[in-house]
Design an enzyme around this catalytic site. Structure first.
Site, PDB file in Angstrom:
ATOM      1  N   THR A 120       0.822  -1.216   0.000  1.00  0.00           N
ATOM      2  CA  THR A 120       0.000   0.000   0.000  1.00  0.00           C
ATOM      3  C   THR A 120       0.860   1.272   0.000  1.00  0.00           C
ATOM      4  O   THR A 120       1.989   1.264   0.521  1.00  0.00           O
ATOM      5  CB  THR A 120      -0.901  -0.001   1.257  1.00  0.00           C
ATOM      6  N   ASP A 121       0.288   2.358  -0.515  1.00  0.00           N
ATOM      7  CA  ASP A 121       0.996   3.653  -0.468  1.00  0.00           C
ATOM      8  C   ASP A 121       1.119   4.161   0.973  1.00  0.00           C
ATOM      9  O   ASP A 121       1.897   5.079   1.244  1.00  0.00           O
ATOM     10  CB  ASP A 121       0.288   4.694  -1.357  1.00  0.00           C
ATOM     11  N   GLU A 122       0.357   3.561   1.902  1.00  0.00           N
ATOM     12  CA  GLU A 122       0.375   4.059   3.288  1.00  0.00           C
ATOM     13  C   GLU A 122       1.715   3.815   3.968  1.00  0.00           C
ATOM     14  O   GLU A 122       2.010   4.418   4.995  1.00  0.00           O
ATOM     15  CB  GLU A 122      -0.782   3.446   4.085  1.00  0.00           C
ATOM     16  N   TYR A 144      -1.451  -0.319  11.156  1.00  0.00           N
ATOM     17  CA  TYR A 144      -1.673  -1.029   9.884  1.00  0.00           C
ATOM     18  C   TYR A 144      -0.523  -0.753   8.917  1.00  0.00           C
ATOM     19  O   TYR A 144       0.100  -1.680   8.371  1.00  0.00           O
ATOM     20  CB  TYR A 144      -3.005  -0.591   9.249  1.00  0.00           C
ATOM     21  N   LYS A 148       2.394  -3.272   7.321  1.00  0.00           N
ATOM     22  CA  LYS A 148       2.613  -3.472   5.883  1.00  0.00           C
ATOM     23  C   LYS A 148       4.064  -3.097   5.515  1.00  0.00           C
ATOM     24  O   LYS A 148       4.706  -3.793   4.726  1.00  0.00           O
ATOM     25  CB  LYS A 148       1.625  -2.641   5.048  1.00  0.00           C
TER      26      LYS A 148
HETATM   27  P1  NAD Z   1      -9.910  -7.106   2.868  1.00  0.00           P
HETATM   28  O1  NAD Z   1      -9.844  -6.803   4.331  1.00  0.00           O
HETATM   29  O2  NAD Z   1     -11.160  -6.815   2.124  1.00  0.00           O
HETATM   30  O3  NAD Z   1      -9.586  -8.647   2.626  1.00  0.00           O
HETATM   31  C1  NAD Z   1      -8.563  -9.319   3.313  1.00  0.00           C
HETATM   32  C2  NAD Z   1      -8.749 -10.818   3.076  1.00  0.00           C
HETATM   33  O4  NAD Z   1      -7.667 -11.505   3.725  1.00  0.00           O
HETATM   34  C3  NAD Z   1     -10.045 -11.386   3.676  1.00  0.00           C
HETATM   35  O5  NAD Z   1     -10.670 -12.244   2.763  1.00  0.00           O
HETATM   36  C4  NAD Z   1      -9.569 -12.153   4.906  1.00  0.00           C
HETATM   37  O6  NAD Z   1     -10.400 -13.248   5.244  1.00  0.00           O
HETATM   38  C5  NAD Z   1      -8.185 -12.608   4.464  1.00  0.00           C
HETATM   39  N1  NAD Z   1      -7.284 -12.881   5.589  1.00  0.00           N
HETATM   40  C6  NAD Z   1      -7.050 -12.073   6.669  1.00  0.00           C
HETATM   41  N2  NAD Z   1      -6.185 -12.664   7.515  1.00  0.00           N
HETATM   42  C7  NAD Z   1      -5.839 -13.871   6.942  1.00  0.00           C
HETATM   43  C8  NAD Z   1      -4.972 -14.923   7.328  1.00  0.00           C
HETATM   44  N3  NAD Z   1      -4.284 -14.867   8.474  1.00  0.00           N
HETATM   45  N4  NAD Z   1      -4.852 -15.992   6.511  1.00  0.00           N
HETATM   46  C9  NAD Z   1      -5.558 -16.054   5.347  1.00  0.00           C
HETATM   47  N5  NAD Z   1      -6.413 -15.102   4.947  1.00  0.00           N
HETATM   48  C10 NAD Z   1      -6.547 -14.001   5.733  1.00  0.00           C
HETATM   49  O7  NAD Z   1      -8.663  -6.350   2.244  1.00  0.00           O
HETATM   50  P2  NAD Z   1      -8.512  -5.623   0.824  1.00  0.00           P
HETATM   51  O8  NAD Z   1      -8.997  -4.247   0.931  1.00  0.00           O
HETATM   52  O9  NAD Z   1      -9.047  -6.530  -0.228  1.00  0.00           O
HETATM   53  O10 NAD Z   1      -6.917  -5.559   0.724  1.00  0.00           O
HETATM   54  C11 NAD Z   1      -6.183  -6.648   0.161  1.00  0.00           C
HETATM   55  C12 NAD Z   1      -4.708  -6.316   0.170  1.00  0.00           C
HETATM   56  O11 NAD Z   1      -4.474  -5.122  -0.575  1.00  0.00           O
HETATM   57  C13 NAD Z   1      -4.142  -6.056   1.571  1.00  0.00           C
HETATM   58  O12 NAD Z   1      -2.869  -6.636   1.640  1.00  0.00           O
HETATM   59  C14 NAD Z   1      -4.059  -4.528   1.652  1.00  0.00           C
HETATM   60  O13 NAD Z   1      -3.013  -4.141   2.513  1.00  0.00           O
HETATM   61  C15 NAD Z   1      -3.764  -4.189   0.207  1.00  0.00           C
HETATM   62  N6  NAD Z   1      -4.221  -2.850  -0.225  1.00  0.00           N
HETATM   63  C16 NAD Z   1      -5.512  -2.454  -0.008  1.00  0.00           C
HETATM   64  C17 NAD Z   1      -5.938  -1.201  -0.455  1.00  0.00           C
HETATM   65  C18 NAD Z   1      -7.369  -0.751  -0.273  1.00  0.00           C
HETATM   66  O14 NAD Z   1      -7.689   0.403  -0.605  1.00  0.00           O
HETATM   67  N7  NAD Z   1      -8.282  -1.598   0.194  1.00  0.00           N
HETATM   68  C19 NAD Z   1      -5.028  -0.352  -1.088  1.00  0.00           C
HETATM   69  C20 NAD Z   1      -3.705  -0.779  -1.292  1.00  0.00           C
HETATM   70  C21 NAD Z   1      -3.316  -2.039  -0.861  1.00  0.00           C
HETATM   71  P1  TYD Z   2     -10.474   4.466   4.740  1.00  0.00           P
HETATM   72  O1  TYD Z   2     -11.484   4.067   3.716  1.00  0.00           O
HETATM   73  O2  TYD Z   2     -10.520   3.834   6.094  1.00  0.00           O
HETATM   74  O3  TYD Z   2      -9.044   4.264   4.058  1.00  0.00           O
HETATM   75  P2  TYD Z   2      -7.566   4.716   4.586  1.00  0.00           P
HETATM   76  O4  TYD Z   2      -7.636   5.154   5.977  1.00  0.00           O
HETATM   77  O5  TYD Z   2      -6.818   3.447   4.437  1.00  0.00           O
HETATM   78  O6  TYD Z   2      -7.130   5.794   3.649  1.00  0.00           O
HETATM   79  O7  TYD Z   2     -10.580   6.035   4.946  1.00  0.00           O
HETATM   80  C1  TYD Z   2     -10.409   6.928   3.865  1.00  0.00           C
HETATM   81  C2  TYD Z   2     -10.398   8.331   4.425  1.00  0.00           C
HETATM   82  O8  TYD Z   2     -11.692   8.621   4.968  1.00  0.00           O
HETATM   83  C3  TYD Z   2      -9.419   8.524   5.582  1.00  0.00           C
HETATM   84  O9  TYD Z   2      -8.862   9.830   5.501  1.00  0.00           O
HETATM   85  C4  TYD Z   2     -10.286   8.414   6.824  1.00  0.00           C
HETATM   86  C5  TYD Z   2     -11.631   8.979   6.365  1.00  0.00           C
HETATM   87  N1  TYD Z   2     -12.836   8.382   6.997  1.00  0.00           N
HETATM   88  C6  TYD Z   2     -13.828   9.222   7.520  1.00  0.00           C
HETATM   89  O10 TYD Z   2     -13.722  10.460   7.485  1.00  0.00           O
HETATM   90  N2  TYD Z   2     -14.938   8.649   8.072  1.00  0.00           N
HETATM   91  C7  TYD Z   2     -15.108   7.298   8.156  1.00  0.00           C
HETATM   92  O11 TYD Z   2     -16.132   6.827   8.703  1.00  0.00           O
HETATM   93  C8  TYD Z   2     -14.081   6.446   7.603  1.00  0.00           C
HETATM   94  C9  TYD Z   2     -14.226   4.941   7.660  1.00  0.00           C
HETATM   95  C10 TYD Z   2     -12.969   7.034   7.027  1.00  0.00           C
END
Ligand code: NAD
Ligand code: TYD
Length: 341
Positions: A120-122, A144, A148
């Site tokens: 992630t970019d975070e 988090y 990562k």
């Molecule tokens: P999500 O929370 O929707 O899904 C995570 C999945 O991982 C779930 O299906 C969960 O059951 C599974 N999981 C959790 N712990 C596990 C374990 N110990 N063993 C096996 N499976 C397990 O997450 P997401 O939003 O789909 O993100 C997926 C990946 O992409 C993550 O690594 C996250 O850091 C990365 N990512 C997410 C975003 C975003 O905006 N959501 C952006 C950049 C990177």
């Molecule tokens: P989020 O979707 O949790 O992603 P991330 O924190 O990984 O960027 O949140 C996106 C942005 O929205 C973040 O700046 C936090 C803000 N946010 C709110 O203002 N209210 C909310 O209820 C949530 C879940 C997030």
């Protein structure tokens, strides 16, 4: 090719499973997922009948379970993924994101197979102006992001020390179908539908770069096939927006779709106490990704957000089942004392 996709029952993982099955008729996919609160096999109900798809329930922290699987490359999505939950309790983040990644790296080493780590970019932390590049220092601010960043460094160490073929992608904020409604965009849509207050943290001026999930999946595919081992790739689309602008935009579209008064829907917005350690702005430069793999985002934000809203409005059963379980306990712990209404 037989790809092990970890976390394939989650938001991005399930979109990626679907993308691979549709794009590569000769590929098999093994979805390995623990099915935590965020994992949902309903996300893949349309893939179940494919004889190229199989699901194995298991934990990436369990080396014996990993040894039994058959595959020749790993795309690693499984993670605890929500910043707010990492503030409430960081332990599961260290266990899955750090220890789980090490177990998978050990398995990649044992088999000498490709390991693509979805990050992630975070990990770069917050930036006032300009962009982060792949060689920018890692300055994570939430548990988090720190978990990562730790896993990214471990991937690097296995590439350097054990010579595994490893690649890392660092993507910006995803949106699209099947996202768990604890994240901002689905939370806003569902709260608007249910006429619940919409919590905006702090002054609402935090900035995120939003990418449609299918574009992220195409990027992971491009890195898997055309990326170079040892390299990191930033994935983003320079589609920056403040949270409040995004929330207002979504509420306007929901009001229009549901034929409700826009002012009434906008009045659901409630500013709440800020998230602890809230990163102000995420911004990455995706030029390396574009130049070296030919990837480019294809989904215009206006189209992507419209189809995402449409998807949530048309898939009420999907989110009703999710939000009827433990979700409300989380919701109360997260927002109970912060919301006035
Ligand atoms: P999500 O929370 O929707 O899904 C995570 C999945 O991982 C779930 O299906 C969960 O059951 C599974 N999981 C959790 N712990 C596990 C374990 N110990 N063993 C096996 N499976 C397990 O997450 P997401 O939003 O789909 O993100 C997926 C990946 O992409 C993550 O690594 C996250 O850091 C990365 N990512 C997410 C975003 C975003 O905006 N959501 C952006 C950049 C990177
Ligand atoms: P989020 O979707 O949790 O992603 P991330 O924190 O990984 O960027 O949140 C996106 C942005 O929205 C973040 O700046 C936090 C803000 N946010 C709110 O203002 N209210 C909310 O209820 C949530 C879940 C997030």
């Amino acid at each position: 090719m037989k790809i092990l996709i970890t976390g394939g029952a989650g938001f991005i993982g399930s979109n990626f499973v679907r993308h691979i099955l549709a794009s590569y008729p000769d590929y098999d996919v093994v979805n390995f997922d623990k099915l935590t609160y965020a994992g949902n096999l309903e996300n893949l109900s349309d893939c179940e009948s494919s004889d190229r798809y199989s699901f194995v329930k298991g934990d990436i922290c369990d080396p014996e379970a990993l040894k039994k699987l058959e595959f020749d490359s790993i795309v690693h999505f499984a993670a605890e993924s929500h910043v707010d939950r990492s503030i409430l309790d960081s332990q599961p983040f260290l266990q899955t994101n750090v220890m789980g990644t090490v177990m998978l790296l050990e398995e990649a080493k044992r088999r000498d197979c490709t390991f693509l780590h979805v990050s992630t970019d975070e990990v770069y932390g917050s930036i006032g102006e300009g962009y982060f590049y792949e060689d920018s220092p890692l300055m994570p601010n939430s548990p988090y992001a720190a978990s990562k960043a730790s896993s990214d460094l471990l991937v690097r160490s296995y590439i350097k020390t054990h010579k595994i073929k490893g690649l890392i992608t660092r993507c910006s904020n995803n949106y699209g179908p099947f996202q768990f409604p604890e994240k901002l965009i689905p939370l806003v849509i569902l709260n608007a539908v249910n006429k619940r207050p919409i919590p905006v943290y702090g002054d609402g001026m935090n900035v995120r770069d939003w990418i449609y999930v299918v574009d992220h999946c195409r990027a992971v595919d491009a890195v898997l096939h055309r990326g170079e081992s040892g390299e990191v790739y930033n994935v983003g689309c320079k589609n920056e927006m403040t949270n409040i602008r995004l929330v207002e935009l979504i509420l306007g579209k929901v009001a229009e779709k549901l034929g409700r008064d826009e002012k009434e829907v906008l009045s659901l917005i409630e500013y709440v106490d800020d998230r602890k350690g809230h990163d102000r702005r995420y911004a990455i430069d995706p030029k390396k990704m574009e130049d070296s793999t030919g990837w480019k985002p294809e989904t215009d934000f206006a189209d992507g957000i419209a189809s995402t809203i449409e998807w949530y409005l048309s898939n009420q059963k999907w989110w009703e089942r999710i939000t009827s379980g433990d979700y409300m306990n989380y919701y109360k712990a997260q927002y109970g004392d912060r919301l006035k209404r």
